[in-house]
Design a protein around this motif. Structure first.
Motif, short mmCIF file in Angstrom:
data_model
loop_
_atom_site.label_atom_id
_atom_site.label_comp_id
_atom_site.label_asym_id
_atom_site.label_seq_id
_atom_site.Cartn_x
_atom_site.Cartn_y
_atom_site.Cartn_z
N LEU A 21 -4.85 23.35 117.84
CA LEU A 21 -4.05 22.93 116.69
C LEU A 21 -4.86 22.86 115.40
CD1 LEU A 21 -1.82 20.15 118.26
CD2 LEU A 21 -1.06 22.33 117.32
N LEU A 22 -6.10 22.44 115.48
CA LEU A 22 -6.92 22.24 114.29
C LEU A 22 -7.08 23.52 113.46
CD1 LEU A 22 -8.68 20.28 112.64
CD2 LEU A 22 -10.60 20.99 114.07
N ASP A 23 -7.32 24.65 114.15
CA ASP A 23 -7.60 25.89 113.42
C ASP A 23 -6.88 27.12 113.96
OD1 ASP A 23 -8.98 26.21 115.78
OD2 ASP A 23 -10.97 26.22 114.88
N GLY A 24 -6.05 26.96 114.99
CA GLY A 24 -5.29 28.09 115.54
C GLY A 24 -6.08 28.99 116.47
N ARG A 25 -7.35 28.68 116.71
CA ARG A 25 -8.18 29.53 117.58
C ARG A 25 -7.65 29.55 119.00
NH1 ARG A 25 -12.67 32.14 115.20
NH2 ARG A 25 -13.71 31.95 117.17
N ILE A 26 -7.85 30.66 119.66
CA ILE A 26 -7.47 30.82 121.06
C ILE A 26 -8.53 30.11 121.90
CG2 ILE A 26 -7.15 32.49 122.93
CD1 ILE A 26 -6.38 34.42 120.45
N VAL A 27 -8.07 29.30 122.85
CA VAL A 27 -8.99 28.57 123.72
C VAL A 27 -8.57 28.76 125.17
CG1 VAL A 27 -9.73 26.87 122.00
CG2 VAL A 27 -7.67 26.44 123.36
N TRP A 28 -9.54 28.52 126.05
CA TRP A 28 -9.35 28.71 127.49
C TRP A 28 -9.76 27.43 128.20
CZ3 TRP A 28 -7.20 33.42 128.34
CH2 TRP A 28 -7.28 34.33 127.29
N LEU A 29 -8.99 27.02 129.19
CA LEU A 29 -9.32 25.81 129.92
C LEU A 29 -10.56 26.05 130.77
CD1 LEU A 29 -8.50 22.90 130.54
CD2 LEU A 29 -7.21 23.79 132.49
N ALA A 30 -11.59 25.28 130.50
CA ALA A 30 -12.86 25.40 131.22
C ALA A 30 -12.98 24.22 132.20
CB ALA A 30 -14.02 25.40 130.23
N ALA A 31 -14.09 24.14 132.88
CA ALA A 31 -14.31 23.04 133.82
C ALA A 31 -14.26 21.69 133.10
CB ALA A 31 -15.64 23.22 134.53
N ARG A 32 -14.73 21.67 131.87
CA ARG A 32 -14.70 20.44 131.06
C ARG A 32 -14.08 20.73 129.71
NH1 ARG A 32 -20.52 18.96 132.93
NH2 ARG A 32 -20.00 17.81 134.81
N GLY A 33 -12.79 20.57 129.58
CA GLY A 33 -12.12 20.75 128.30
C GLY A 33 -11.80 22.20 127.99
N TRP A 34 -11.67 22.49 126.69
CA TRP A 34 -11.27 23.81 126.22
C TRP A 34 -12.46 24.54 125.61
CZ3 TRP A 34 -6.51 25.42 127.50
CH2 TRP A 34 -5.56 24.45 127.85
N VAL A 38 -13.56 33.13 126.90
CA VAL A 38 -12.84 33.36 128.14
C VAL A 38 -13.81 33.36 129.33
CG1 VAL A 38 -12.90 35.89 128.07
CG2 VAL A 38 -11.00 34.72 129.21
N ALA A 39 -15.05 33.70 129.10
CA ALA A 39 -16.05 33.72 130.18
C ALA A 39 -16.27 32.32 130.76
CB ALA A 39 -17.37 34.28 129.67
N HIS A 40 -15.95 31.28 129.99
CA HIS A 40 -16.10 29.91 130.47
C HIS A 40 -14.85 29.37 131.16
CE1 HIS A 40 -19.37 29.15 127.19
NE2 HIS A 40 -19.79 29.95 128.16
N ALA A 41 -13.79 30.16 131.18
CA ALA A 41 -12.51 29.69 131.72
C ALA A 41 -12.60 29.40 133.22
CB ALA A 41 -11.43 30.74 131.47
N ARG A 42 -11.90 28.37 133.61
CA ARG A 42 -11.79 28.02 135.03
C ARG A 42 -10.76 28.94 135.65
NH1 ARG A 42 -9.65 22.37 137.50
NH2 ARG A 42 -9.84 23.00 139.67
N VAL A 43 -11.07 29.51 136.81
CA VAL A 43 -10.19 30.46 137.49
C VAL A 43 -9.40 29.73 138.58
CG1 VAL A 43 -10.09 32.57 138.85
CG2 VAL A 43 -11.75 32.36 136.99
#
Length: 109
Positions: A21-34, A38-43
């Motif tokens: 929401l702060l800047d519109g950037r695309i984020v991916w759910l990681a083990a700890r937060g966003w 994408v390489a840090h995303a939890r599968v």
């Protein structure tokens, strides 16, 4: 099933994405937060992804993002690579090489 990604099937794996929401950037759910990477995303297995999306939406950090949904990843790719072209662009950036982007013309009227 989440309507934004109707290409996800019952087999395979997925990751969860949203827009910050702060800047519109695309984020991916990681083990700890966003994470922005994408390489840090939890599968997640696709059999678990809908429950994982519900849990992500219930997290306190969910107030910092909008549009949480799952993205199927390509099982044949090296690393975490979304299956669809749309999601690959969201993950890795524009599909136009900078050398082929339109050039500004200063003397055009």
């Amino acid at each position: 099933m989440d309507v934004r990604n109707n290409r996800r099937d019952s087999t395979g794996a997925s990751v969860i994405t949203a827009n910050r929401l702060l800047d519109g950037r695309i984020v991916w759910l990681a083990a700890r937060g966003w994470s922005e990477l994408v390489a840090h995303a939890r599968v997640f297995d696709n059999t678990e992804i809908e429950d994982a999306i519900k849990q992500a939406k219930a997290m306190p950090e969910a107030r910092t993002v909008v549009g949480i949904y799952g993205v199927q990843i390509d099982p044949d790719a090296a690393g975490i690579t979304p299956l669809t072209v749309r999601e690959r662009i969201r993950a890795f950036g524009p599909s136009v090489h900078p050398d082929f982007a339109p050039v500004e013309m200063q003397d055009v009227h």
